[in-house]
Scaffold this motif. Structure first.
Motif, PDB file in Angstrom:
ATOM      1  N   UNK A  71      11.305  -4.387  -2.613  1.00  0.00           N
ATOM      2  CA  UNK A  71      11.061  -3.018  -3.059  1.00  0.00           C
ATOM      3  C   UNK A  71      12.386  -2.369  -3.460  1.00  0.00           C
ATOM      4  N   UNK A  72      12.266  -1.433  -4.388  1.00  0.00           N
ATOM      5  CA  UNK A  72      13.387  -0.572  -4.752  1.00  0.00           C
ATOM      6  C   UNK A  72      12.842   0.842  -4.891  1.00  0.00           C
ATOM      7  N   UNK A  73      13.727   1.799  -5.128  1.00  0.00           N
ATOM      8  CA  UNK A  73      13.317   3.196  -5.246  1.00  0.00           C
ATOM      9  C   UNK A  73      13.536   3.692  -6.672  1.00  0.00           C
ATOM     10  N   UNK A  74      12.610   4.526  -7.157  1.00  0.00           N
ATOM     11  CA  UNK A  74      12.849   5.179  -8.442  1.00  0.00           C
ATOM     12  C   UNK A  74      13.668   6.444  -8.209  1.00  0.00           C
ATOM     13  N   UNK A  94       8.519   4.176  -4.006  1.00  0.00           N
ATOM     14  CA  UNK A  94       8.704   2.732  -3.895  1.00  0.00           C
ATOM     15  C   UNK A  94       8.122   1.994  -5.097  1.00  0.00           C
ATOM     16  N   UNK A  95       8.895   1.050  -5.620  1.00  0.00           N
ATOM     17  CA  UNK A  95       8.436   0.111  -6.643  1.00  0.00           C
ATOM     18  C   UNK A  95       8.485  -1.275  -6.018  1.00  0.00           C
ATOM     19  N   UNK A  96       7.361  -1.986  -6.055  1.00  0.00           N
ATOM     20  CA  UNK A  96       7.289  -3.282  -5.397  1.00  0.00           C
ATOM     21  C   UNK A  96       7.102  -4.441  -6.359  1.00  0.00           C
ATOM     22  N   UNK A  97       7.665  -5.576  -5.997  1.00  0.00           N
ATOM     23  CA  UNK A  97       7.459  -6.796  -6.767  1.00  0.00           C
ATOM     24  C   UNK A  97       7.375  -7.971  -5.803  1.00  0.00           C
ATOM     25  N   UNK A  98       6.944  -9.104  -6.321  1.00  0.00           N
ATOM     26  CA  UNK A  98       6.814 -10.299  -5.491  1.00  0.00           C
ATOM     27  C   UNK A  98       7.386 -11.491  -6.248  1.00  0.00           C
ATOM     28  N   UNK A  99       8.475 -12.032  -5.727  1.00  0.00           N
ATOM     29  CA  UNK A  99       9.155 -13.154  -6.371  1.00  0.00           C
ATOM     30  C   UNK A  99       8.929 -14.474  -5.630  1.00  0.00           C
ATOM     31  N   UNK A 100       8.073 -14.469  -4.612  1.00  0.00           N
ATOM     32  CA  UNK A 100       7.858 -15.691  -3.834  1.00  0.00           C
ATOM     33  C   UNK A 100       7.345 -16.838  -4.698  1.00  0.00           C
ATOM     34  N   UNK A 101       6.378 -16.538  -5.554  1.00  0.00           N
ATOM     35  CA  UNK A 101       5.791 -17.589  -6.380  1.00  0.00           C
ATOM     36  C   UNK A 101       6.793 -18.188  -7.344  1.00  0.00           C
ATOM     37  N   UNK A 137       0.822  -1.219   0.000  1.00  0.00           N
ATOM     38  CA  UNK A 137       0.000   0.000   0.000  1.00  0.00           C
ATOM     39  C   UNK A 137       0.854   1.266   0.000  1.00  0.00           C
ATOM     40  N   UNK A 138       2.141   1.121   0.295  1.00  0.00           N
ATOM     41  CA  UNK A 138       3.042   2.274   0.327  1.00  0.00           C
ATOM     42  C   UNK A 138       3.806   2.444  -0.982  1.00  0.00           C
ATOM     43  N   UNK A 139       3.577   1.530  -1.929  1.00  0.00           N
ATOM     44  CA  UNK A 139       4.317   1.558  -3.192  1.00  0.00           C
ATOM     45  C   UNK A 139       3.631   2.453  -4.224  1.00  0.00           C
ATOM     46  N   UNK A 140       4.436   3.175  -4.958  1.00  0.00           N
ATOM     47  CA  UNK A 140       3.934   4.006  -6.052  1.00  0.00           C
ATOM     48  C   UNK A 140       3.575   3.145  -7.252  1.00  0.00           C
ATOM     49  N   UNK A 141       4.342   2.063  -7.450  1.00  0.00           N
ATOM     50  CA  UNK A 141       4.112   1.164  -8.577  1.00  0.00           C
ATOM     51  C   UNK A 141       4.288  -0.274  -8.115  1.00  0.00           C
ATOM     52  N   UNK A 142       3.419  -1.163  -8.620  1.00  0.00           N
ATOM     53  CA  UNK A 142       3.521  -2.590  -8.340  1.00  0.00           C
ATOM     54  C   UNK A 142       3.646  -3.341  -9.660  1.00  0.00           C
ATOM     55  N   UNK A 143       4.619  -4.250  -9.741  1.00  0.00           N
ATOM     56  CA  UNK A 143       4.728  -5.100 -10.919  1.00  0.00           C
ATOM     57  C   UNK A 143       3.647  -6.185 -10.872  1.00  0.00           C
TER      58      UNK A 143
END
Length: 264
Positions: free
Chosen positions: A93-96, A101-108, A75-81
């Motif tokens: 997360x990383x920063x632009x 914040x740019x967020x991604x999820x690699x768990x799957x 919810x704090x991310x500006x962009x989600x992949x």
């Protein structure tokens, strides 16, 4: 460590189970990258304040996110992949350039890559997953691209499991998805059973499911990394089941993370 060293973090509560700082700092060293990863212990109620503070730290470049912050930080991310958008949870997360914040999820993808990397097969398998939260959603989402025969979701909150089923069947209409609750479930029709809950993380946690209900040829997988041999996996091993350790999920994310962070 130099003044130019890039700092990455692993944010969690509790913190004693995390393996990422050791793993990624070792990778940085092997690849001769001037970077380290540090553990960051943050209570849920302080998450937003800490994230806002980290935006101001110019040599802080991103972090991996684990229990219990994966959904809150999204919810704090500006962009989600894409994977993060589907799951509503973030594990990196990383920063632009504006420190958004740019967020991604690699768990799957990490779980799938780790599972296949141990020479197990998912194609045409009947898979059962315990849990319907952050990691479970990510793994279920990734499983829909592996040609499994069917998926069963077992969760304490059945409504949450049905919501996940609805999302999955929109993405993959032909996939057979069933839902059960933790008080009434069948496992002898499953080839692969995955614990994607946090049960096993803490001393005193109950075992997430009754391994006696599984068949002798089934594979029991856990996503808990510490302890390595959870109560579930110890029980499964004692009953002669094949097992799959939680550590492979994070170890198999490293290439994906490197691309995301643009550091290798």
């Amino acid at each position: 460590m130099l003044a130019t060293t890039k700092v990455y973090g692993c944010i969690a509560h509790p913190i004693d189970h995390v393996k990422a700082p050791t793993l990624f700092t070792s990778i940085f060293n092997k690849k001769k990258i001037d970077a380290i990863m540090i553990p960051i212990h943050v209570y849920p109620e302080n998450l937003e304040n800490v994230v806002n503070s980290l935006k101001l730290v110019r040599n802080f470049h991103g972090m991996t996110v684990t229990i219990p912050h994966k959904q809150s930080i999204s919810k704090l991310c500006k962009k989600l992949d894409d994977d993060a958008l589907f799951t509503g949870a973030v594990n990196w997360i990383k920063f632009d350039e504006h420190r958004n914040l740019i967020g991604n999820n690699f768990d799957g993808k990490g779980f799938i890559n780790g599972f296949l990397g141990q020479n197990y097969i998912l194609k045409d398998k009947r898979v059962c997953i315990f849990g319907a939260g952050g990691a479970a959603v990510a793994i279920a989402y990734a499983l829909t691209d592996t040609n499994i025969k069917s998926l069963k979701i077992i969760n304490r909150n059945v409504n949450k499991a049905f919501h996940l089923k609805e999302k999955l069947t929109i993405k993959h209409k032909s996939l057979s998805v069933d839902v059960s609750n933790v008080d009434n479930y069948i496992l002898d029709d499953c080839d692969v059973i995955i614990n994607a809950t946090s049960l096993g993380l803490r001393d005193g946690d109950q075992i997430p499911f009754d391994v006696d209900k599984t068949t002798k040829n089934s594979i029991i997988a856990d996503i808990i990394m510490q302890p390595k041999d959870t109560k579930l996996l110890k029980t499964a091993k004692n009953l002669g089941r094949s097992i799959h350790y939680g550590k492979y999920m994070i170890e198999s994310q490293t290439d994906l993370v490197g691309q995301f962070l643009e550091i290798w």
